[in-house]
Design an enzyme around this catalytic site. Sequence first.
Site, PDB file in Angstrom:
ATOM      1  N   GLU A  60       1.485   5.757  -7.613  1.00 32.10           N
ATOM      2  CA  GLU A  60      -0.600   5.311  -6.923  1.00 32.10           C
ATOM      3  C   GLU A  60      -1.334   5.783  -6.296  1.00 32.10           C
ATOM      4  O   GLU A  60      -2.230   6.162  -6.080  1.00 32.10           O
ATOM      5  CB  GLU A  60      -0.273   3.653  -7.183  1.00 32.10           C
ATOM      6  N   GLU A  61      -0.647   6.055  -5.228  1.00 38.38           N
ATOM      7  CA  GLU A  61      -1.281   6.634  -4.050  1.00 38.38           C
ATOM      8  C   GLU A  61      -1.867   7.432  -4.073  1.00 38.38           C
ATOM      9  O   GLU A  61      -2.636   8.389  -3.347  1.00 38.38           O
ATOM     10  CB  GLU A  61      -0.428   6.532  -2.798  1.00 38.38           C
ATOM     11  N   ASP A  77       1.152  -3.032   0.728  1.00 37.71           N
ATOM     12  CA  ASP A  77       0.114  -2.370  -0.289  1.00 37.71           C
ATOM     13  C   ASP A  77       1.520  -1.136  -0.234  1.00 37.71           C
ATOM     14  O   ASP A  77       1.775  -0.398  -0.178  1.00 37.71           O
ATOM     15  CB  ASP A  77       0.103  -2.001   0.325  1.00 37.71           C
ATOM     16  N   HIS A  86       2.218  -0.916  -7.774  1.00 42.22           N
ATOM     17  CA  HIS A  86       3.092  -0.444  -7.839  1.00 42.22           C
ATOM     18  C   HIS A  86       3.613   0.419  -6.906  1.00 42.22           C
ATOM     19  O   HIS A  86       4.101  -0.367  -5.610  1.00 42.22           O
ATOM     20  CB  HIS A  86       1.945   1.213  -7.362  1.00 42.22           C
ATOM     21  N   ASP A  88      -2.900  -5.569  -6.867  1.00 42.05           N
ATOM     22  CA  ASP A  88      -2.870  -4.234  -5.237  1.00 42.05           C
ATOM     23  C   ASP A  88      -3.490  -4.843  -4.031  1.00 42.05           C
ATOM     24  O   ASP A  88      -4.235  -3.896  -3.865  1.00 42.05           O
ATOM     25  CB  ASP A  88      -2.948  -3.145  -6.313  1.00 42.05           C
ATOM     26  N   HIS A 129      -2.683   1.045   4.711  1.00 35.74           N
ATOM     27  CA  HIS A 129      -2.636   2.424   5.135  1.00 35.74           C
ATOM     28  C   HIS A 129      -2.142   2.695   6.445  1.00 35.74           C
ATOM     29  O   HIS A 129      -3.307   3.400   6.788  1.00 35.74           O
ATOM     30  CB  HIS A 129      -3.534   2.981   4.533  1.00 35.74           C
TER      31      HIS A 129
END
EC number: 3.4.17.-
Length: 258
Positions: A122-123, A88, A76, A150, A220
């Site tokens: 995606e998030e 990510d 992504h 991912d 994250h």
Amino acid sequence: PHTGTQEYEDGVPKIPTACITVEDAEMISRMASHGNTIVIHLEMGAKTYPDTDSFNTIAEVTGSKYPQQVVLVSGHLDSWDVGQGALDDGGGAFISWEALSLIKDLGLRPKRTLRLVLWTAEEQGGIGASQYYERHKANASNYSLVMESDSGAFLPTGLQFTGSDKARAIMKEVMSLLQPLNVTEVFSDGEGTDINFWIQAGVPGASLRDDLYKYFSFHHSHGDTMTVMDPKQMNVAAAVWAVVSYVVADMEEMLPRS
Ligand SMILES: [Zn+2]
């Protein structure tokens, strides 16, 4: 802090939530064990903005014999708002890009179409993946394999795979080609956020297996930066991605569903 989504059931008060990193939790624990009084100053800046347009990015090497049949590689393109999104999911996006790029540079054209999808949003809940599935699901019987990376694109230990026993046996043979890199394992659980629609529709699915401990050490957070990525490890991950996607796309038959 480590960041992520928070969802509420209907009819409950929306109490703000926050979470801290493992490192900070351990530091606070050490301070507490020394008998220190701990005062935490917490500032939160999370906001929900109005929706806006964004787009999946798609490229492909058209198949030479069965162009309507597809092997899909993906990662992504969006990332969380903190950090740089290098692991990510910059890693997954760019090993997928690199797989097509290597195959093109080698002058190869597999029998069926090799398609790269860099998912958007995606998030926010797999919105790009959901849109792509809605537009292409009528063609699901022509998808031989869907692949997603991912989990960082660090040094892979193998491939996670979901599919029939017959398909798994074929994947084991494909992975044996990677003996020179010592990345030959086929694990279970090929699912991933952006390919699950396809797997639920019966299409075999695969995800890159690597070091999740390393992934979640930076995931994250402001720690997700380019310095975490190792070009040599990414090269190995890209090689695995290129070999698996090319060989499956170039086999005479599609992967068996049963
Ligand atoms: Zn991700």
